[in-house]
Design a protein around this motif. Structure first.
Motif, mmCIF file in Angstrom:
data_model
loop_
_atom_site.group_PDB
_atom_site.id
_atom_site.type_symbol
_atom_site.label_atom_id
_atom_site.label_comp_id
_atom_site.label_asym_id
_atom_site.label_seq_id
_atom_site.Cartn_x
_atom_site.Cartn_y
_atom_site.Cartn_z
ATOM 1 N N LEU A 260 0.712 -1.286 -0.153
ATOM 2 C CA LEU A 260 -0.054 -0.049 -0.061
ATOM 3 C C LEU A 260 0.846 1.233 0.194
ATOM 4 O O LEU A 260 0.389 2.229 -0.122
ATOM 5 C CB LEU A 260 -0.746 0.096 1.222
ATOM 6 N N GLY A 261 1.932 1.057 -0.122
ATOM 7 C CA GLY A 261 3.071 2.205 -0.144
ATOM 8 C C GLY A 261 3.710 2.721 0.884
ATOM 9 O O GLY A 261 4.096 3.976 0.996
ATOM 10 N N TYR A 262 3.450 1.847 2.188
ATOM 11 C CA TYR A 262 4.406 2.407 3.347
ATOM 12 C C TYR A 262 5.655 1.348 3.674
ATOM 13 O O TYR A 262 5.370 0.369 3.442
ATOM 14 C CB TYR A 262 3.022 2.290 4.442
ATOM 15 N N ARG A 263 6.535 1.973 4.132
ATOM 16 C CA ARG A 263 7.701 1.428 4.535
ATOM 17 C C ARG A 263 7.525 1.446 6.201
ATOM 18 O O ARG A 263 8.515 2.336 6.679
ATOM 19 C CB ARG A 263 8.828 1.734 4.045
ATOM 20 N N LEU A 264 6.934 0.652 6.562
ATOM 21 C CA LEU A 264 7.297 0.287 8.140
ATOM 22 C C LEU A 264 8.500 -0.124 8.719
ATOM 23 O O LEU A 264 8.859 -1.047 8.172
ATOM 24 C CB LEU A 264 5.878 -0.550 8.497
ATOM 25 N N PRO A 362 -3.826 5.874 12.442
ATOM 26 C CA PRO A 362 -4.361 6.052 10.900
ATOM 27 C C PRO A 362 -3.294 6.006 9.900
ATOM 28 O O PRO A 362 -2.250 6.473 10.505
ATOM 29 C CB PRO A 362 -5.167 7.305 10.955
ATOM 30 N N ALA A 363 -3.335 5.598 8.879
ATOM 31 C CA ALA A 363 -2.362 5.484 7.964
ATOM 32 C C ALA A 363 -2.612 6.750 7.174
ATOM 33 O O ALA A 363 -3.672 7.614 6.964
ATOM 34 C CB ALA A 363 -2.835 4.637 6.683
ATOM 35 N N PRO A 364 -1.300 7.595 7.012
ATOM 36 C CA PRO A 364 -1.227 8.915 6.365
ATOM 37 C C PRO A 364 -1.815 9.239 5.098
ATOM 38 O O PRO A 364 -2.134 10.399 4.907
ATOM 39 C CB PRO A 364 0.138 9.303 6.835
ATOM 40 N N SER A 365 -1.824 8.275 4.214
ATOM 41 C CA SER A 365 -2.170 8.623 2.987
ATOM 42 C C SER A 365 -3.406 7.830 2.471
ATOM 43 O O SER A 365 -3.634 7.842 1.138
ATOM 44 C CB SER A 365 -0.715 8.188 2.168
ATOM 45 N N HIS A 366 -4.025 7.156 3.364
ATOM 46 C CA HIS A 366 -5.327 6.373 3.187
ATOM 47 C C HIS A 366 -6.463 6.762 4.233
ATOM 48 O O HIS A 366 -6.050 6.779 5.145
ATOM 49 C CB HIS A 366 -5.220 4.924 2.959
ATOM 50 N N TRP A 370 -6.060 1.958 9.263
ATOM 51 C CA TRP A 370 -5.498 1.805 10.296
ATOM 52 C C TRP A 370 -4.333 0.813 10.776
ATOM 53 O O TRP A 370 -4.682 -0.255 10.138
ATOM 54 C CB TRP A 370 -6.490 1.972 11.532
ATOM 55 N N PHE A 371 -3.518 1.042 11.649
ATOM 56 C CA PHE A 371 -2.331 0.211 11.775
ATOM 57 C C PHE A 371 -2.510 0.120 13.316
ATOM 58 O O PHE A 371 -2.478 1.051 13.938
ATOM 59 C CB PHE A 371 -0.997 0.413 10.954
ATOM 60 N N ALA A 372 -2.173 -1.287 13.759
ATOM 61 C CA ALA A 372 -1.984 -1.551 15.107
ATOM 62 C C ALA A 372 -0.952 -2.711 15.068
ATOM 63 O O ALA A 372 -1.224 -3.863 14.943
ATOM 64 C CB ALA A 372 -3.259 -1.952 15.603
ATOM 65 N N CYS A 373 0.139 -2.463 15.195
ATOM 66 C CA CYS A 373 1.371 -3.573 14.921
ATOM 67 C C CYS A 373 2.551 -2.982 15.665
ATOM 68 O O CYS A 373 2.672 -1.861 16.246
ATOM 69 C CB CYS A 373 1.737 -3.658 13.678
ATOM 70 N N GLY A 374 3.678 -3.968 15.772
ATOM 71 C CA GLY A 374 4.900 -3.467 16.279
ATOM 72 C C GLY A 374 4.849 -3.433 17.978
ATOM 73 O O GLY A 374 5.824 -2.648 18.467
ATOM 74 N N ALA A 407 1.956 7.392 16.568
ATOM 75 C CA ALA A 407 1.432 7.446 15.167
ATOM 76 C C ALA A 407 2.348 7.080 14.139
ATOM 77 O O ALA A 407 3.790 7.165 14.539
ATOM 78 C CB ALA A 407 0.987 8.964 14.804
ATOM 79 N N MET A 408 2.111 6.798 12.937
ATOM 80 C CA MET A 408 3.138 6.326 12.029
ATOM 81 C C MET A 408 3.837 7.443 11.586
ATOM 82 O O MET A 408 4.977 7.027 10.948
ATOM 83 C CB MET A 408 2.278 5.765 10.678
#
Length: 411
Positions: A260-264, A362-366, A370-374, A407-408
């Motif tokens: 989806l374009g994110y480099r976590l 929340p994801a910044p570009s979509h 939402w992300f919940a990880c790490g 936040a991401m």
């Protein structure tokens, strides 16, 4: 025919299940999607600790002595795959930087706002799910072979008590024998009294998932990696679509993020466990960490679980359970283990960020992603806290914890 939901939660470990429960309880129609049944991956294999004392996330060692010790790749608590170092070196460099004392202390001030709710949120969710008895208010023990280790850890714990209200009791060798008579070879211990423990973490996750279904939630097997903007996922019952999607895929979250374009900035610390019987008449009442060797003995439904420290490797590299072989004789020195219950060691992968804090928000570009990880070593500890926080953000409620530090966009 596409089935429609208010939210799709991707990943049925402790984080995803907790998010799904909290959203469903707030009146959202939720589909919880995973390729396996709840609690079968990373959430299955931990030490069963809900760590109220865990205000300082596990830092990268910075002393020259520790670095030299681990460089030899024979320490019982930390191992690495040499072949993985070129890939993981950038992560390790950032991890090392964030572990500087001043930066680590600043991280702890944010991290503590999550940790302080960990026990109460678990107890609340377990009570609602009708499984309060699965959580034991026993605390856990950090035990010492060396007086120098005990003195150092006592000073640290006193700082935690002063700064963050962490409760503990200190024991000399005789006091430790009084509460754990079958331990030996130890000079003393600390017991973190506000922590709770779980005798079967995987079963607790499944119980929370069953409560989610009782609330009207839908549990579906499917390929979370098929998520497309819109938010649509292919499943065993056909395509499903949600107004929002939550990525709670643990060590696989980065894979979907890249699509989806994110480099976590996620890496993994792999860990292993084996279960053993106790010798006749022997009993262990608390999880016990051997602080000098970095392994945990935990009384579980299946037996005494011996868990290892960290293995830095690529997530999908072949299993190398050398740490289990290294710590088993050390474990037998302090507790009378019997024979192994398992045929082979279990392995899981803890998803870690370089600043040791989870990604929650929340994801910044979509929109509506939402992300919940790490969550690294504290996935079980922080599952219900994260679930509540994400659900409050998605539903527009006032978050009970300030989500900004997680936040991401901080990366």
């Amino acid at each position: 025919m596409t089935r429609n939901f208010d939210a799709l939660v991707l990943g049925a470990g402790i984080i995803g299940v907790s998010v799904a429960v909290h959203l469903q309880a707030r009146g959202r129609a939720v589909a919880l999607i995973d390729r396996r049944t709840p609690g079968e991956e990373t959430s299955h294999g931990n030490g069963g600790l809900i760590q109220r004392e865990g205000v300082y996330p596990y830092a990268f060692p910075r002393s020259l002595g520790a670095l030299l010790k681990y460089a030899g790749n024979r320490a019982p608590d930390v191992r690495y795959h040499a072949s993985a170092l070129p890939r993981v070196a950038p992560f390790l460099a950032r991890y090392w930087g964030h572990s500087a004392p001043a930066r680590h202390a600043a991280i702890a001030r944010h991290y503590a706002t999550l940790i302080e709710h960990s026990v109460t949120e678990h107890r609340t969710l377990a009570r609602m799910a009708g499984v309060a008895d699965m959580i034991r208010p026993s605390g856990w023990i950090k035990a010492f072979r060396l007086a120098a280790t005990q003195d150092r850890e006592l000073r640290v714990s006193e700082e935690w008590r002063r700064d963050y209200g962490v409760a503990y009791e200190a024991y000399d060798a005789a006091g430790l024998r009084a509460i754990e008579p079958h331990l030996s070879g130890l000079v003393g211990a600390l017991r973190y009294t506000d922590a709770d423990t779980v005798g079967d973490p995987g079963a607790l996750v499944r119980a929370y998932a069953a409560y989610f279904e009782k609330l009207g939630g839908t549990l579906i097997k499917g390929d979370a990696m098929s998520l497309d903007p819109g938010w649509r996922v292919d499943t065993d019952v056909g395509p499903v679509q949600g107004s929002a999607a939550v990525v709670a895929m643990g060590p696989w979250a980065g894979d979907l993020g890249r699509r989806l374009g994110y480099r976590l900035p996620l890496a993994v610390k792999r860990g292993y466990h084996m279960h053993y019987a106790a010798q006749p008449g022997a009993r262990l009442a608390h999880p016990v960490l051997d602080a000098d060797n970095g392994f945990l003995l935990a009384p579980m439904a299946r037996g005494i679980r011996v868990t290892t420290g960290a293995e830095f490797a690529l997530r999908d590299a072949p299993r190398t359970p050398a740490q289990v072989a290294a710590v088993e004789p050390l474990a037998r020195e302090i507790f009378p283990l019997g024979g192994p219950v398992d045929n082979e060691a279990w392995m899981g992968a803890r998803p870690c960020t370089p600043d040791m804090m989870p990604i929650i928000g929340p994801a910044p570009s979509h929109s509506r992603l939402w992300f919940a990880c790490g969550h690294a070593h504290h996935g079980l500890t922080l599952g219900p806290v994260t679930g509540r926080l994400i659900a409050e953000m998605i539903t527009g409620a006032e978050p009970f914890v300030d989500p900004a530090p997680y936040a991401m966009t901080r990366f």
